[in-house]
Design a protein around this motif. Structure first.
Motif, short mmCIF file in Angstrom:
data_model
loop_
_atom_site.label_atom_id
_atom_site.label_comp_id
_atom_site.label_asym_id
_atom_site.label_seq_id
_atom_site.Cartn_x
_atom_site.Cartn_y
_atom_site.Cartn_z
N GLU A 145 0.85 -1.18 0.00
CA GLU A 145 0.00 0.00 0.00
C GLU A 145 0.89 1.24 0.00
O GLU A 145 1.82 1.35 0.82
CB GLU A 145 -0.88 0.02 1.24
N GLY A 146 0.63 2.16 -0.93
CA GLY A 146 1.35 3.42 -0.96
C GLY A 146 0.43 4.57 -0.67
O GLY A 146 -0.66 4.67 -1.24
N LEU A 147 0.84 5.46 0.23
CA LEU A 147 0.06 6.64 0.58
C LEU A 147 0.89 7.87 0.27
O LEU A 147 2.08 7.94 0.63
CB LEU A 147 -0.32 6.63 2.06
N LYS A 148 0.27 8.86 -0.36
CA LYS A 148 1.00 10.06 -0.77
C LYS A 148 0.18 11.30 -0.43
O LYS A 148 -0.98 11.41 -0.82
CB LYS A 148 1.29 10.01 -2.27
N PHE A 149 0.79 12.21 0.33
CA PHE A 149 0.16 13.49 0.63
C PHE A 149 0.89 14.59 -0.13
O PHE A 149 2.12 14.68 -0.06
CB PHE A 149 0.21 13.79 2.13
N ASP A 150 0.16 15.41 -0.87
CA ASP A 150 0.74 16.51 -1.62
C ASP A 150 0.10 17.83 -1.21
O ASP A 150 -1.14 17.93 -1.15
CB ASP A 150 0.53 16.31 -3.13
N TYR A 151 0.94 18.81 -0.95
CA TYR A 151 0.46 20.17 -0.73
C TYR A 151 1.18 21.10 -1.69
O TYR A 151 2.42 21.15 -1.72
CB TYR A 151 0.71 20.63 0.70
N LEU A 152 0.41 21.82 -2.52
CA LEU A 152 0.96 22.75 -3.49
C LEU A 152 0.39 24.13 -3.19
O LEU A 152 -0.82 24.36 -3.35
CB LEU A 152 0.60 22.34 -4.92
N SER A 153 1.21 25.03 -2.72
CA SER A 153 0.72 26.37 -2.40
C SER A 153 0.55 27.17 -3.68
O SER A 153 1.05 26.80 -4.75
CB SER A 153 1.70 27.09 -1.47
N GLY A 154 -0.17 28.28 -3.54
CA GLY A 154 -0.17 29.25 -4.62
C GLY A 154 1.08 30.11 -4.52
O GLY A 154 2.04 29.74 -3.82
N PHE A 155 1.07 31.26 -5.16
CA PHE A 155 2.21 32.17 -5.11
C PHE A 155 1.83 33.46 -4.40
O PHE A 155 0.69 33.94 -4.52
CB PHE A 155 2.70 32.51 -6.51
N THR A 156 2.77 34.01 -3.64
CA THR A 156 2.54 35.29 -2.99
C THR A 156 2.42 36.38 -4.06
O THR A 156 2.85 36.21 -5.20
CB THR A 156 3.69 35.64 -2.04
#
Length: 445
Positions: free
Chosen positions: A59-70
């Motif tokens: 089982e593979g679990l992946k968390f991704d967080y991609l912010s916007g730009f200031t």
């Protein structure tokens, strides 16, 4: 603390003061992905040992967080990624040493779990973006991050993408380390057979959308002390009718030796095939693929030619080992060719490969989300390792079925079943391989 982690920590501190800025939060995206996979590779030879029969599930679990730009002339942001792999079951005795599906423990057995955390800092000016960190997943003709097992392969370094000129995308970068799909640790970069690290893979190239139907590509890459590579590509789609088209895809690679290549530790194994000069990169490879699409049906036919002096080369850390002689799951790589099949690669010196595929999208019959394909590859004229004697051959049949639920509570839940049957008289053993994969991604921002 490695450079990518340090860079991310510094960026978080700087950006904390601007976290409320419009764009940084509002344009953020976050998701959790789950991949459950059963992998069965039967080498068809000898007793049912870990070297001849691999059967494992994970089982593979992946968390991704991609912010916007200031806000501002130059906008800044961060990307973060957390990965966890879990060994579900392998059946006693069915985990091979140096597995690239699930990492091996010190006694050779599969580990219970492994994980890693990485991130990138990023900046945007006009239509140009720069990314620096350890969660890079490039997808270009000269380098493709592998994502064919539980967790994706990632790279550490810096990249720059610019679209300042209409219809042209420029890509420039330098990569220094990679983390394999079955590893928590990074390694330097190498090719198949190389045991010494190179910490410098540089590239530059462009995709030019000449018209809406025609794209031209050129890329240059250099893995220091291993190889230099030039790539030329052409993709053209000719629309015949609203539900008919003819696609032409032409690719050409020219690869040569660089620096210490050929010396001890910097040798290329030429895909366990013939080399005019032992351990040295010397190759030209071209292929042409043509696809006719009619409604839900797609008929693909192509041919690939590998030059006689050596095999096709690409980044592959499979032989880079730690102090205990283990590769820590660093192996497993992809390359930009239709012959990168389920089992075989078809890229040894002298090899001529003809391949075909039929695929069908059942949306044409009112079943959206269901797709199926069957393909066949036949490689001939492979030069014997000694350079003399009978030419070798190999062939493979691949079948695949994909289904993604389109509505309801499980919308987006995908199932993939792949099967490959490989036969030949090369150093690659005859093999039947089956993969059953369940994918689901939940986006909450």
């Amino acid at each position: 603390m490695n450079k990518s982690t340090l860079a991310l920590a510094v960026a978080v501190g700087v950006l904390t003061q601007q976290a409320g800025a419009a764009g940084f939060i509002e344009d953020s995206k976050a998701s959790v992905s789950s991949r459950t996979m059963y992998y069965d590779a039967d080498m068809r030879e000898g007793a049912s040992t870990p070297g001849n029969r691999q059967r494992e599930a994970g089982e593979g679990l992946k968390f991704d967080y991609l912010s916007g730009f200031t806000q501002g002339t130059v906008g800044f942001g961060i990307d973060a990624q957390a990965l966890v792999g879990i060994h579900l079951d392998g059946g006693k005795g069915h985990h091979p040493a140096n597995s690239t599906f699930i990492p091996s423990d010190s006694d050779g057995s599969a580990v219970d779990e492994w994980s890693r955390l990485a991130g990138n800092v990023k900046a945007r000016f006009s239509k140009t973006e720069a990314h620096l960190g350890g969660a890079l997943q490039p997808n270009m003709p000269i380098l493709i991050a592998n994502d064919s097992r539980l967790l994706p392969q990632t790279f550490e370094g810096g990249t720059l993408t610019s679209k300042e000129i209409d219809n042209v995308t420029f890509n420039v970068g330098q990569l220094e380390h990679a983390v394999g799909r079955a590893s928590s640790n990074s390694t330097g970069l190498a090719v198949a057979g190389g045991t010494q690290d190179s910490n410098k893979f540089r590239y530059a190239g462009a995709d030019w959308k000449v018209t809406k139907d025609l794209m031209l590509q050129y890329y240059y890459a250099n893995l220091e002390d291993y190889y230099k590579q030039n790539f030329l590509g052409l993709v053209h789609v000719y629309p015949i009718a609203p539900n008919q088209s003819f696609k032409t895809d032409l690719r050409y690679f020219d690869s040569s030796s660089d620096g210490k290549n050929g010396d001890a530790g910097y040798q290329f194994n030429n895909n366990n095939g013939f080399a005019k000069e032992r351990g040295v990169v010397d190759n030209k490879t071209w292929n042409g693929t043509f696809t006719y699409t009619l409604g839900g049906s797609a008929f693909l036919l192509g041919h690939q030619r590998v030059s006689d002096d050596g095999g096709f080369v690409f980044l592959n850390q499979g032989n880079v080992v730690d102090g205990n002689g283990r590769n820590e799951g660093a192996g497993g790589a992809s390359f930009y060719s239709f012959t990168d099949a389920t089992v075989g690669s078809f890229i040894r010196a002298g090899e001529n490969t003809t391949y075909g595929q039929y695929s069908y999208d059942f949306a044409s019959l009112g079943v959206p989300g269901l797709k199926a394909s069957i393909g066949y590859l036949n490689g001939q004229d492979i030069k014997a390792t000694s350079g003399v004697g009978k030419d070798l051959s190999e062939h493979e049949t691949d079948a695949r079925v994909d289904y993604v639920i389109q509505t309801g509570a499980l919308k987006g839940f995908g199932t993939t079943l792949r099967h490959g049957t490989y036969r030949g008289n090369t150093s690659t053993p005859d093999q039947d391989q089956t993969r059953l994969i369940f994918n689901y991604t939940y986006s909450f921002l």
